[in-house]
Design a protein around this motif. Structure first.
Motif, PDB file in Angstrom:
ATOM      1  N   THR A 165       0.828  -1.210   0.000  1.00 55.33           N
ATOM      2  CA  THR A 165       0.000   0.000   0.000  1.00 55.33           C
ATOM      3  C   THR A 165       0.863   1.261   0.000  1.00 55.33           C
ATOM      4  O   THR A 165       2.071   1.212   0.224  1.00 55.33           O
ATOM      5  CB  THR A 165      -0.901   0.060   1.252  1.00 55.33           C
ATOM      6  N   GLY A 166       0.196   2.374  -0.219  1.00 54.25           N
ATOM      7  CA  GLY A 166       0.841   3.679  -0.128  1.00 54.25           C
ATOM      8  C   GLY A 166       1.530   4.109  -1.399  1.00 54.25           C
ATOM      9  O   GLY A 166       1.577   3.376  -2.384  1.00 54.25           O
ATOM     10  N   ARG A 183       8.693   1.590  -6.753  1.00 51.46           N
ATOM     11  CA  ARG A 183       8.239   0.247  -6.409  1.00 51.46           C
ATOM     12  C   ARG A 183       6.823   0.260  -5.819  1.00 51.46           C
ATOM     13  O   ARG A 183       6.128  -0.741  -5.849  1.00 51.46           O
ATOM     14  CB  ARG A 183       9.236  -0.463  -5.490  1.00 51.46           C
ATOM     15  N   HIS A 184       6.412   1.410  -5.294  1.00 50.20           N
ATOM     16  CA  HIS A 184       5.031   1.531  -4.813  1.00 50.20           C
ATOM     17  C   HIS A 184       4.043   1.628  -5.972  1.00 50.20           C
ATOM     18  O   HIS A 184       2.867   1.366  -5.820  1.00 50.20           O
ATOM     19  CB  HIS A 184       4.864   2.764  -3.929  1.00 50.20           C
ATOM     20  N   LEU A 185       4.565   2.105  -7.099  1.00 47.73           N
ATOM     21  CA  LEU A 185       3.693   2.357  -8.246  1.00 47.73           C
ATOM     22  C   LEU A 185       3.415   1.084  -9.049  1.00 47.73           C
ATOM     23  O   LEU A 185       2.388   0.973  -9.714  1.00 47.73           O
ATOM     24  CB  LEU A 185       4.369   3.409  -9.146  1.00 47.73           C
ATOM     25  N   ILE A 186       4.340   0.115  -8.969  1.00 46.79           N
ATOM     26  CA  ILE A 186       4.281  -1.034  -9.884  1.00 46.79           C
ATOM     27  C   ILE A 186       2.958  -1.804  -9.779  1.00 46.79           C
ATOM     28  O   ILE A 186       2.240  -1.952 -10.771  1.00 46.79           O
ATOM     29  CB  ILE A 186       5.482  -1.985  -9.647  1.00 46.79           C
ATOM     30  N   LEU A 187       2.630  -2.274  -8.562  1.00 46.41           N
ATOM     31  CA  LEU A 187       1.426  -3.114  -8.451  1.00 46.41           C
ATOM     32  C   LEU A 187       0.143  -2.380  -8.852  1.00 46.41           C
ATOM     33  O   LEU A 187      -0.620  -2.900  -9.669  1.00 46.41           O
ATOM     34  CB  LEU A 187       1.315  -3.696  -7.044  1.00 46.41           C
ATOM     35  N   PRO A 188      -0.106  -1.170  -8.304  1.00 47.87           N
ATOM     36  CA  PRO A 188      -1.348  -0.508  -8.743  1.00 47.87           C
ATOM     37  C   PRO A 188      -1.375  -0.223 -10.242  1.00 47.87           C
ATOM     38  O   PRO A 188      -2.418  -0.382 -10.882  1.00 47.87           O
ATOM     39  CB  PRO A 188      -1.391   0.791  -7.926  1.00 47.87           C
ATOM     40  N   ALA A 189      -0.238   0.160 -10.808  1.00 51.01           N
ATOM     41  CA  ALA A 189      -0.236   0.496 -12.243  1.00 51.01           C
ATOM     42  C   ALA A 189      -0.487  -0.748 -13.087  1.00 51.01           C
ATOM     43  O   ALA A 189      -1.252  -0.706 -14.053  1.00 51.01           O
ATOM     44  CB  ALA A 189       1.086   1.160 -12.625  1.00 51.01           C
ATOM     45  N   SER A 265      -4.482   1.826  -1.130  1.00 53.15           N
ATOM     46  CA  SER A 265      -4.390   3.071  -0.349  1.00 53.15           C
ATOM     47  C   SER A 265      -3.536   4.106  -1.086  1.00 53.15           C
ATOM     48  O   SER A 265      -2.676   4.761  -0.514  1.00 53.15           O
ATOM     49  CB  SER A 265      -3.772   2.831   1.031  1.00 53.15           C
ATOM     50  N   TRP A 266      -3.780   4.248  -2.368  1.00 53.69           N
ATOM     51  CA  TRP A 266      -3.050   5.223  -3.190  1.00 53.69           C
ATOM     52  C   TRP A 266      -3.690   6.598  -2.965  1.00 53.69           C
ATOM     53  O   TRP A 266      -4.898   6.748  -3.151  1.00 53.69           O
ATOM     54  CB  TRP A 266      -3.148   4.820  -4.662  1.00 53.69           C
TER      55      TRP A 266
END
Lengths: 317, 296
Positions: A165-166, A183-189, A265-266
C-alpha cells in the motif's frame, strides 16, 4: 480542421453544463438535510435557519446552482465538512497522484494491448490468435480490485518483493522518480493496466484484421510486398483509432481509479472520493466528481479533434 | 374413374418451413463451444443461487469466534472460514443470490427503459430526438464507474440505491444504441411503404421497427452484464451497495481484505466467483453477437 474543433466545442459545452448540473444535484438527492453533518444534533430551529441562510440553502435551486457554479469557476469548491479544509486544496494534491497512476497504467496497457491485438489480428484464426484474444477477454472480465488483491497476496504477502500500500516510503507526501517510490507504483499500475490492455487488444485485433482484408493490402501483396512493407501500412492505418481508444481509456481510468486506489491506499482522487463517501462529506464528493467528469468530457473532445487531425476520414457527425 | 385419383397425385409434401431467424441463431450458438461452456457455467450459477439453501452445507450467517479464518480444506469447512468463523462455501453459494441479482437486474431494467427512450427518440426524430439524446449525452459523459459511485455515494449504502444507481448508469449507453439502430431502420423502404399504406405510427414501431432493433439492442445489453457484475460487486466492495452481514461476493471481498496476511487464498475466493461470472457472461455475449451476425 479548426472549424471542426470549434464545432465539437460548441457541441460539448451544453454537455459540460449538464454534467455540472448533475454534480450540483448530488447534494440534493442525498437523503436527509444537507446540513445534518455540520449541525449539532440539538441545534435550535433558530440556529438551523441561520446556518441554512449562511450556506445559501434558503434560496431557490436555480439561484443556488448559479452561485455554486460561479464559485467553482473561480476555483472555490467549498469546504470539506470532515476536515474543514478547502476542497480545492485537497483536490490539487490528489489529482496529480491519480493522473500519474493512470498515465503509467494507460501506457503499459496500450503497449501490451497493441502487441496482443497485433499478433492476434495478423495471425487470425490461429492458435496464437486464440491465446491473445483469450488474454484480452480476461482483461475486460477480471474484477480489477480483486486482481489487485491477488497481486498483493503474491508479490507482497508471499514473496515480499513489493509494498502492498501507499505511494512512498514512510507515507511521505512528495513523489520522486527513484526506486523507493517507483516500487510503490508497480502493483497498482499493473493492476490498472489490465482494462485498457483488454480493450486496446480487442480494438487493434479488429482493426488489423479489417485492414488486412482490404483491397489495397491485397494489391500490395500481389505486388510481392509483404511483411515489413505491409506492416507499415497497417500501423499507419490503425494508429489513429488505437490512439483514440487509448485516450478514452485514460479518461475511464481517471474516473474509475477509486476501486484500485482503495485496494492500494493510493493517495489520489479515488481515495479522496472513498473518504468523502465514508464520511458523507458531500461538498468533497461533489468537487471530486465534478473535476473528474469535466476532465473526462474535455479529454473526449481532445481525443476526437486529435483523431480527426490524424485521419480526416473520421469526422464524427 | 376420376382423373384425379389420389394415387396419381403427387405425394403431398408439407411445405417445409424455412427455419426462422431465431432458430438459426440458436443453432449457430449451439455449435459455438466456448459460448456453450459459458452458458453452462451461467446456468450452474443461476441454479446455485436458486437452490442455495438446499445446496449449502451450513448456515451462511452462523458465526463462530473459535473458528475464525480457517484455511481451505479444514474439516467441516471445505473452503475455509471467514473473519467471523462463517463457512465460506455456504457464504459463496448464498452470495450468488445477491451478486447475480445486483449484476443482472439493472441491465434488464435499463434495457427496458433505454430501449423505450432510444426507439422513441429515433422514431419521432426532430426536436424530441435532440432534446432526449442531449440529456442522455450528459449522463453518458460520466465514466460509468464514477457515475455509479457518485449516485450511490450520494444516496447512501443499500441494495435499492445500488440497483438504482446501476440502472441509471446503463440507461444512456443502451438508449444511444437503440436510437442509432432505430434511426437507421426508419429510413429503410419497408417502413416508408408501411407509412404510405396508412399504418399508424404505433403499428409501424411494433411490427417493423421493434422486430429489427430489439435484437442488436439486446446483444449490446448482454455485453453490459459483465461490466455490471464487476461494478455491482465493486460498490459493495467500497461499502456501498449491499450491507453486512448479507453474503455478497463484493462485500465478502471487502470484509476479508484485512485477512490477506492470515488466510490469503480464502480472502481471494469471492473475487474468483465474480471473475468466473463476469467472464462467462462476456463469452456468452460474444458468442451471441457472432451468432446473430451483428457487427460493431
Amino acid at each position: 480542421m479548426l472549424l471542426y474543433a470549434l464545432k465539437r466545442l460548441i457541441y460539448v459545452l451544453p454537455v459540460a453544463v449538464g454534467v455540472s448540473i448533475v454534480c450540483f444535484m448530488l447534494v440534493h438527492i442525498a437523503p436527509g438535510d444537507p446540513l445534518i453533518s455540520v449541525l449539532p444534533p440539538d441545534a435550535s430551529a433558530d440556529l438551523r435557519e441561520q446556518i441554512r441562510r449562511a450556506y445559501g440553502f434558503d434560496k431557490p435551486l436555480p439561484v443556488q446552482y448559479f452561485i455554486w457554479l460561479g464559485n467553482v469557476m473561480q476555483g472555490d469548491f467549498g469546504t470539506s465538512i470532515a476536515t474543514g479544509r478547502a476542497v480545492a486544496e485537497e483536490l490539487a494534491k490528489a489529482v496529480g497522484n491519480t493522473l500519474m497512476l493512470s498515465v503509467v497504467a494507460t501506457i503499459i496497457g496500450f503497449v501490451l494491448g497493441c502487441l496482443f491485438g497485433f499478433v492476434a489480428g495478423f495471425f487470425r484464426d490461429t492458435a496464437v490468435d486464440k491465446i491473445a484474444s483469450f488474454i484480452s477477454v480476461i482483461g475486460v472480465s477480471v474484477p480489477h480490485y480483486w486482481l489487485g488483491m491477488v497481486l498483493v497476496i503474491i508479490f507482497s504477502v508471499q514473496l515480499n518483493w513489493l509494498p502492498a500500500t501507499g505511494a512512498g516510503p514512510g507515507g511521505s507526501g512528495v513523489w520522486e522518480w527513484d526506486w523507493a517510490h517507483v516500487r510503490h507504483l508497480i502493483l497498482p499500475a499493473v493492476t490498472m493496466s489490465v482494462i485498457p490492455m483488454g480493450i486496446v487488444a480487442r480494438t487493434v485485433r479488429a482493426l488489423v484484421a479489417d485492414i488486412l482484408s482490404q483491397e489495397f493490402v491485397q494489391g500490395l501483396k500481389a505486388k510481392g510486398l509483404f511483411d515489413r512493407g505491409v506492416l507499415r501500412h497497417v500501423v499507419k492505418n490503425a494508429a489513429p483509432t488505437a490512439l483514440a481508444v487509448m485516450g478514452l481509456q485514460l479518461g475511464y481510468l481517471l474516473g474509475g481509479s477509486i476501486l484500485i486506489e482503495t485496494v492500494f491506499s493510493w493517495p489520489g482522487t479515488g481515495f479522496l472520493l472513498g473518504q468523502a463517501i465514508f464520511q458523507r462529506d458531500i461538498p468533497l464528493l461533489q468537487g471530486v466528481i465534478l473535476v473528474l467528469a469535466m476532465f473526462f468530457v474535455f479529454l473526449n473532445l481532445a481525443v476526437d479533434v486529435m483523431q480527426s487531425a490524424l485521419d480526416p476520414r473520421v469526422q464524427r457527425s | 374413374m376420376s382423373l384425379f385419383s389420389p394415387s396419381a397425385a403427387v405425394p403431398v409434401v408439407p411445405a417445409e418451413r424455412s427455419p426462422g431467424y431465431w432458430s438459426l441463431v440458436l443453432r449457430r450458438l449451439s455449435r459455438d463451444k466456448v459460448a456453450m461452456i459459458a452458458f453452462v457455467v451461467i446456468l450452474a450459477l443461476v441454479l446455485m443461487a436458486i437452490f442455495a439453501p438446499y445446496i449449502a452445507p451450513a448456515d451462511p450467517y452462523k458465526s463462530s469466534m473459535l473458528r475464525r479464518l480457517r484455511p481451505i480444506g479444514t474439516p467441516g469447512y471445505p473452503l475455509g472460514a471467514d473473519e467471523l468463523g462463517r463457512d465460506m462455501l455456504s457464504r459463496l453459494i448464498h452470495g450468488a443470490r445477491l451478486s447475480l441479482m445486483m449484476g443482472i437486474l439493472p441491465v434488464f431494467i435499463a434495457f427496458g427503459i433505454g430501449s423505450v427512450i432510444g426507439v422513441a427518440a429515433g422514431y419521432i426524430g426532430g426536436r424530441f430526438n435532440a432534446l432526449t439524446m442531449r440529456t442522455v449525452d450528459v449522463f453518458y459523459a460520466f465514466p460509468s464507474v464514477l457515475l455509479a459511485i457518485a449516485l450511490s455515494g450520494a444516496l447512501g449504502a443499500g441494495i435499492f440505491s445500488g440497483l438504482l444507481s446501476l440502472t441509471i448508469v446503463f440507461i444512456p449507453p443502451i438508449a444511444r444504441i437503440a436510437e442509432s439502430v432505430t434511426t437507421q431502420v426508419r429510413k429503410i423502404d419497408y417502413v416508408e411503404a408501411a407509412r404510405a399504406s396508412g399504418a399508424s405510427g404505433f403499428t409501424i414501431v411494433r411490427v417493423h421497427v421493434l422486430g429489427n432493433v430489439l435484437g442488436p439492442i439486446f446483444v449490446y445489453a448482454t455485453s453490459l452484464i459483465s461490466v455490471s457484475m464487476i461494478l455491482a460487486s465493486g460498490l459493495s466492495f467500497l461499502g456501498l451497495g449491499v450491507k453486512p452481514p448479507e453474503p455478497e461476493w463484493g462485500l465478502m471481498l471487502n470484509t476479508l481484505r484485512n485477512a490477506i496476511y492470515v488466510q490469503p487464498w480464502v480472502a481471494a475466493l469471492p473475487g474468483l466467483m465474480i471473475f468466473i461470472t463476469s467472464i462467462a457472461f462476456n463469452l456468452l455475449s460474444d458468442g451471441l453477437r457472432s451468432a446473430m451476425d451483428i457487427k460493431a
